[in-house]
Design a protein around this motif. Structure first.
Motif, PDB file in Angstrom:
ATOM      1  N   SER A 255       8.636  -4.788  28.410  1.00 50.73           N
ATOM      2  CA  SER A 255       9.329  -3.821  29.245  1.00 50.73           C
ATOM      3  C   SER A 255       8.634  -3.683  30.576  1.00 50.73           C
ATOM      4  O   SER A 255       7.418  -3.841  30.690  1.00 50.73           O
ATOM      5  N   GLY A 256       9.413  -3.385  31.610  1.00 51.51           N
ATOM      6  CA  GLY A 256       8.898  -3.154  32.948  1.00 51.51           C
ATOM      7  C   GLY A 256       9.785  -2.176  33.678  1.00 51.51           C
ATOM      8  O   GLY A 256      10.642  -1.523  33.086  1.00 51.51           O
ATOM      9  N   TRP A 257       9.590  -2.107  35.008  1.00 52.79           N
ATOM     10  CA  TRP A 257      10.350  -1.117  35.777  1.00 52.79           C
ATOM     11  C   TRP A 257      11.840  -1.455  35.833  1.00 52.79           C
ATOM     12  O   TRP A 257      12.676  -0.569  35.963  1.00 52.79           O
ATOM     13  N   ASP A 258      12.184  -2.727  35.723  1.00 53.30           N
ATOM     14  CA  ASP A 258      13.580  -3.083  35.948  1.00 53.30           C
ATOM     15  C   ASP A 258      14.314  -3.527  34.691  1.00 53.30           C
ATOM     16  O   ASP A 258      15.526  -3.672  34.696  1.00 53.30           O
ATOM     17  N   THR A 259      13.611  -3.756  33.574  1.00 51.07           N
ATOM     18  CA  THR A 259      14.309  -4.255  32.390  1.00 51.07           C
ATOM     19  C   THR A 259      13.465  -4.061  31.139  1.00 51.07           C
ATOM     20  O   THR A 259      12.242  -3.951  31.203  1.00 51.07           O
ATOM     21  N   THR A 260      14.145  -4.024  29.997  1.00 52.17           N
ATOM     22  CA  THR A 260      13.505  -4.105  28.687  1.00 52.17           C
ATOM     23  C   THR A 260      14.193  -5.236  27.940  1.00 52.17           C
ATOM     24  O   THR A 260      15.420  -5.276  27.867  1.00 52.17           O
ATOM     25  N   GLN A 261      13.399  -6.180  27.402  1.00 57.90           N
ATOM     26  CA  GLN A 261      13.964  -7.386  26.826  1.00 57.90           C
ATOM     27  C   GLN A 261      13.402  -7.645  25.438  1.00 57.90           C
ATOM     28  O   GLN A 261      12.290  -7.226  25.111  1.00 57.90           O
ATOM     29  N   LYS A 269      12.540 -17.677  24.036  1.00 57.23           N
ATOM     30  CA  LYS A 269      13.711 -17.388  24.857  1.00 57.23           C
ATOM     31  C   LYS A 269      14.150 -15.936  24.675  1.00 57.23           C
ATOM     32  O   LYS A 269      13.926 -15.327  23.633  1.00 57.23           O
ATOM     33  N   ARG A 270      14.817 -15.430  25.709  1.00 57.71           N
ATOM     34  CA  ARG A 270      15.286 -14.056  25.657  1.00 57.71           C
ATOM     35  C   ARG A 270      16.474 -13.940  24.718  1.00 57.71           C
ATOM     36  O   ARG A 270      17.442 -14.699  24.820  1.00 57.71           O
ATOM     37  N   LEU A 271      16.420 -12.997  23.792  1.00 51.75           N
ATOM     38  CA  LEU A 271      17.512 -12.739  22.862  1.00 51.75           C
ATOM     39  C   LEU A 271      18.485 -11.701  23.409  1.00 51.75           C
ATOM     40  O   LEU A 271      19.688 -11.807  23.225  1.00 51.75           O
ATOM     41  N   TRP A 272      17.941 -10.682  24.033  1.00 48.95           N
ATOM     42  CA  TRP A 272      18.788  -9.625  24.571  1.00 48.95           C
ATOM     43  C   TRP A 272      18.064  -8.921  25.708  1.00 48.95           C
ATOM     44  O   TRP A 272      16.854  -9.031  25.855  1.00 48.95           O
ATOM     45  N   ARG A 273      18.849  -8.238  26.490  1.00 45.15           N
ATOM     46  CA  ARG A 273      18.315  -7.476  27.610  1.00 45.15           C
ATOM     47  C   ARG A 273      19.024  -6.127  27.641  1.00 45.15           C
ATOM     48  O   ARG A 273      20.245  -6.066  27.557  1.00 45.15           O
ATOM     49  N   SER A 274      18.259  -5.070  27.738  1.00 48.60           N
ATOM     50  CA  SER A 274      18.852  -3.735  27.702  1.00 48.60           C
ATOM     51  C   SER A 274      19.656  -3.486  28.971  1.00 48.60           C
ATOM     52  O   SER A 274      19.350  -4.024  30.037  1.00 48.60           O
ATOM     53  N   LEU A 312      14.674   1.861  19.195  1.00 51.77           N
ATOM     54  CA  LEU A 312      15.533   0.693  19.329  1.00 51.77           C
ATOM     55  C   LEU A 312      15.610  -0.071  18.016  1.00 51.77           C
ATOM     56  O   LEU A 312      14.641  -0.128  17.253  1.00 51.77           O
ATOM     57  N   SER A 313      16.754  -0.704  17.790  1.00 46.97           N
ATOM     58  CA  SER A 313      16.917  -1.597  16.645  1.00 46.97           C
ATOM     59  C   SER A 313      16.407  -2.983  17.007  1.00 46.97           C
ATOM     60  O   SER A 313      16.060  -3.262  18.162  1.00 46.97           O
ATOM     61  N   GLN A 314      16.399  -3.900  16.014  1.00 49.40           N
ATOM     62  CA  GLN A 314      15.980  -5.277  16.272  1.00 49.40           C
ATOM     63  C   GLN A 314      16.846  -5.947  17.322  1.00 49.40           C
ATOM     64  O   GLN A 314      16.382  -6.813  18.066  1.00 49.40           O
ATOM     65  N   GLU A 315      18.109  -5.549  17.387  1.00 49.47           N
ATOM     66  CA  GLU A 315      19.038  -6.173  18.324  1.00 49.47           C
ATOM     67  C   GLU A 315      18.987  -5.526  19.714  1.00 49.47           C
ATOM     68  O   GLU A 315      19.766  -5.878  20.600  1.00 49.47           O
ATOM     69  N   GLY A 316      18.087  -4.582  19.905  1.00 50.26           N
ATOM     70  CA  GLY A 316      17.976  -3.922  21.196  1.00 50.26           C
ATOM     71  C   GLY A 316      18.899  -2.737  21.358  1.00 50.26           C
ATOM     72  O   GLY A 316      18.986  -2.153  22.438  1.00 50.26           O
ATOM     73  N   LYS A 317      19.591  -2.340  20.300  1.00 51.30           N
ATOM     74  CA  LYS A 317      20.496  -1.199  20.366  1.00 51.30           C
ATOM     75  C   LYS A 317      19.682   0.090  20.401  1.00 51.30           C
ATOM     76  O   LYS A 317      18.749   0.291  19.632  1.00 51.30           O
ATOM     77  N   LEU A 318      20.064   0.974  21.325  1.00 49.62           N
ATOM     78  CA  LEU A 318      19.390   2.257  21.438  1.00 49.62           C
ATOM     79  C   LEU A 318      19.899   3.176  20.334  1.00 49.62           C
ATOM     80  O   LEU A 318      21.070   3.570  20.306  1.00 49.62           O
TER      81      LEU A 318
END
Length: 717
Positions: A255-261, A269-274, A312-318
């Protein structure tokens, strides 16, 4: 209090049952227990309703439901690192002694004492591994502590010069080692024999954090990669900076200022991006199905950070989010418990789902509840402490009676609660508390909420009797228009022997608190102030007698010269020469050469075809002493053209800004003074007041003695 306890129990039980359907407990939360454990607490493991922890004063076990200590061991001994496996904790104590601790009873037994200090401790399913300060790796039996094998990884380093990464995987042991004076290496070690399976050079192997996944190690940071510990093969690399985050199923979060991945552990590889950023991950904990993130993000106001908690869930769901559902940072969570670490007060807090009951209706019940909350104040979380304000006035006197005791415990923001609970009618009680040693927080509360007629005479008399410079008392007096306060400040302003802090406060505040008499007193002082003496030439601040001997050489004519660096013109790499005269050193001359990069320009590599290194070593004495370019002063103002080019002044005009001061002595040679407007005059008065305490006789002048270009600058009003 019986009804209160029953309500709490009922609501907490209901909340716990409702939360059972989710992976991690969901808000609202209510504090169940508090435990004080000292500094540096971290969780070793949580298992079967027990939380195992370490701190700087030992290791221990807590009951998750009640917070009760089941046992504590190694009290008074400094625990460096610890790990847990199959009913046993292993703790490294005082840097070189390894203990095994029974997880059920807390009984300890000595496993091994090492002759060298140990830098790292880790384990796999079969063995323990320690890496000592000389770069030797040892494998130990978890049952007996017997050293099974040892492998020296670095030849003869000095103690305390080795930085390491040690990670035990399912297939091999990874070691990243950086010994002072040697290039870093990473190695793979066979766990069964200690044989080095592979090794290669790598820069700063200990710089980035890591996570063990099966037989591999994942490194984060600027060059994310996954390495197999047994073969050294790089499974994957990723582009860009990826911060370490919690592992959740087959992904890790960054996580950073502009994204959580979420990133795939197998491929990188990236699976999901919030869809929105959660901010910096400060702390996290997970049960493997969902993760709790304690984050910090930029608030509505610039430079104001706002903390929050997200699940968050494993899939990135809040799953849920809350601003501040508990006090402290989460360090452990499961389906029915959350444990937080409150660093401000060195305590663990246990939470379960639930909410605080409503406040009672009758005065007697409110009084009883307020007294109970105050009695438990050090154990309460922030939500419970805030109830005290709703229970005024019943909570105020009880809180004041415990204030001094609580202050000794260093309760975080204790004075915030004092301020919130007290009103004007509490002036007498606050003043009595201050007389008993209540401290500056009590003074500030009196200043903000008390009756000046009651406390100002006492504060003034205290300062007069003790000649005290108490900042809190002086602040309360200097911000007050009470006649005793005004008279005190007038006396201080007119008495040159009064403490300078008193006179500074009077000069700063009397115009606002002292009415017409205060304004007249300030004007009288301003008119009597001495004006600054004329500024000295810019080179007068040099300490030329301290030049190193190697910087001094004789030229072909037998003259003695020195070459030195100074930042008088703004760049510490600027080179000057100066000649030795009969009465001492002469006037320094800027060569126009510099050896350190500026923010705008890189330092030149050559000068008239000569490499800069050679110029500084041997050639300068042949070139600079009689070079007319160095002394050219077109406008005759005392600054050479080379200096004026650096300062940005006009080399053809002795007074660049036309203010009547030569560029050589003008502290602001490119900005002429002009008549000030009303707002600027106010700012001038403020600056005078702020500088008054630096030099009570000359508050208009502020100089520095740092050897820098600021030496010649003055406040000129």
């Amino acid at each position: 209090m019986r009804f209160w306890s029953i309500l709490v129990a009922i609501l907490l039980l209901c909340g716990a049952r409702l939360a059972g359907a989710q992976s991690l407990a969901a808000p609202p939360f209510v504090r169940q227990w508090t435990q004080f454990l000292g500094d540096g607490v971290s969780v070793i493991a949580g298992e079967r309703g027990t939380l195992y922890y370490q701190c700087r004063d030992g290791v221990g076990a807590l009951d998750l439901a009640t917070g009760t200590k089941k046992w504590s061991s190694l009290a008074g001994q400094q625990v460096g690192s610890a790990c847990f496996r199959t009913g046993t904790l292993y703790a490294l104590v005082e840097g070189n002694t390894l203990y095994a601790i029974n997880a059920g009873t807390g009984n300890t037994r000595l496993l091994q004492r090492f002759p060298q200090g140990i830098r790292r401790l880790t384990q796999d399913s079969d063995q323990l591994y320690v890496l000592d300060e000389r770069g030797a790796l040892h494998a130990l039996s978890p049952r007996t502590g017997q050293v099974l094998w040892s492998t020296v990884l670095v030849s003869s380093p000095k103690p305390d010069t080795v930085s390491v990464v040690l990670a035990a995987t399912r297939e091999g042991v990874y070691v990243g080692i950086d010994a002072k004076g040697k290039r870093g290496e990473e190695l793979g070690i066979a766990p069964e024999s200690g044989k080095v399976l592979w090794r290669r050079r790598v820069s700063f192997p200990d710089l980035y954090s890591h996570t063990v996944i099966e037989g591999d190690v994942i490194f984060y940071g600027e060059k994310p990669r996954r390495i197999n510990a047994r073969t050294g093969n790089v499974v994957w690399t990723a582009r860009g900076y990826l911060a370490q985050g919690p592992v959740l199923g087959n992904a890790w979060l960054t996580s950073g200022w502009d994204t959580t991945q979420g990133h795939d552990l197998a491929t990188g590889k990236r699976l999901w991006r919030s869809p929105f950023p959660y901010g910096d991950i400060l702390d996290s904990c997970s049960d493997g199905q969902s993760v709790l993130l304690h984050t910090s993000n930029e608030g509505p106001k610039p430079s104001v950070m706002v903390e929050g908690v997200h699940c968050l869930s494993q899939e990135g769901k809040l799953l849920w989010q809350a601003g501040k559902p508990f006090t402290g940072a989460p360090i452990f969570a499961d389906q029915s418990h959350i444990v937080t670490w409150d660093q401000n007060e060195n305590r663990l807090l246990g939470y379960i789902p639930g909410a605080l009951p409503r406040l009672p209706a009758t005065a007697a019940e409110k009084k009883s509840l307020a007294e109970w909350l105050v009695a438990q104040f050090e154990n309460l979380d922030e939500a419970e402490r805030q109830l005290l304000e709703k229970l005024k006035p019943y909570s105020t006197l009880a809180f004041l009676s415990r204030y001094r005791e609580l202050a000794k415990r260093r309760i975080h923001n204790l004075d915030t609660y004092l301020f919130a609970l007290c009103e004007r009618e509490n002036t007498a009680a606050l003043l009595e508390l201050w007389k008993q040693g209540g401290g500056e927080g009590v003074v500030r509360t009196l200043q903000a909420k008390g009756d000046p007629a009651a406390y100002i005479p006492t504060f003034v008399q205290t300062l007069r009797d003790q000649k005290s410079s108490s900042s809190a008392l002086l602040s309360a007096i200097s911000h007050s228009s009470h006649p005793d306060a005004v008279a005190f400040l007038l006396d201080a302003l007119r008495d040159p022997k009064a403490p300078v802090e008193w006179r500074a406060a009077a000069f700063e505040h009397l115009a606002g608190t002292g009415g017409a008499e205060g304004v007249a007193a300030i004007r009288a002082v301003r008119s009597s102030l001495k004006q600054p003496s004329p500024p000295k030439p810019w080179f007068a601040s040099f300490d030329l007698e301290s030049l190193p001997k190697k910087a001094v050489q004789k030229d072909a004519k037998g003259r003695t010269w020195a070459l030195f660096h100074t930042d008088i013109l703004g760049n510490s790499g600027d080179c000057f020469i100066v000649e030795k005269e009969a009465e001492g050193w002469g006037t320094p001359v800027f060569t126009g050469v510099w050896t350190g990069n500026t923010m705008r320009d890189n330092a030149p590599e050559t000068f008239r075809g000569i490499r800069t290194e050679k110029l500084m070593a041997t050639e300068w004495i042949k070139i600079f002493p009689d070079d007319p370019t160095l002394r050219k002063d077109t406008d005759g103002d005392g600054l050479t053209d080379l200096v004026e080019a650096r300062l940005g002044t006009n080399p053809n005009t002795a007074d660049t800004d036309g203010d009547g001061l030569s560029d050589a002595v003008d502290p602001c040679p490119t900005a002429a003074p002009r008549p000030l407007g009303d707002t600027e005059k106010i700012l001038v008065a403020c600056i005078e007041a702020r500088l008054f305490d630096q030099n009570s006789e000359r508050p208009l002048e502020a100089t520095k003695e740092t050897g820098s270009a600021c030496d010649a600058s003055r406040w000129r009003i």
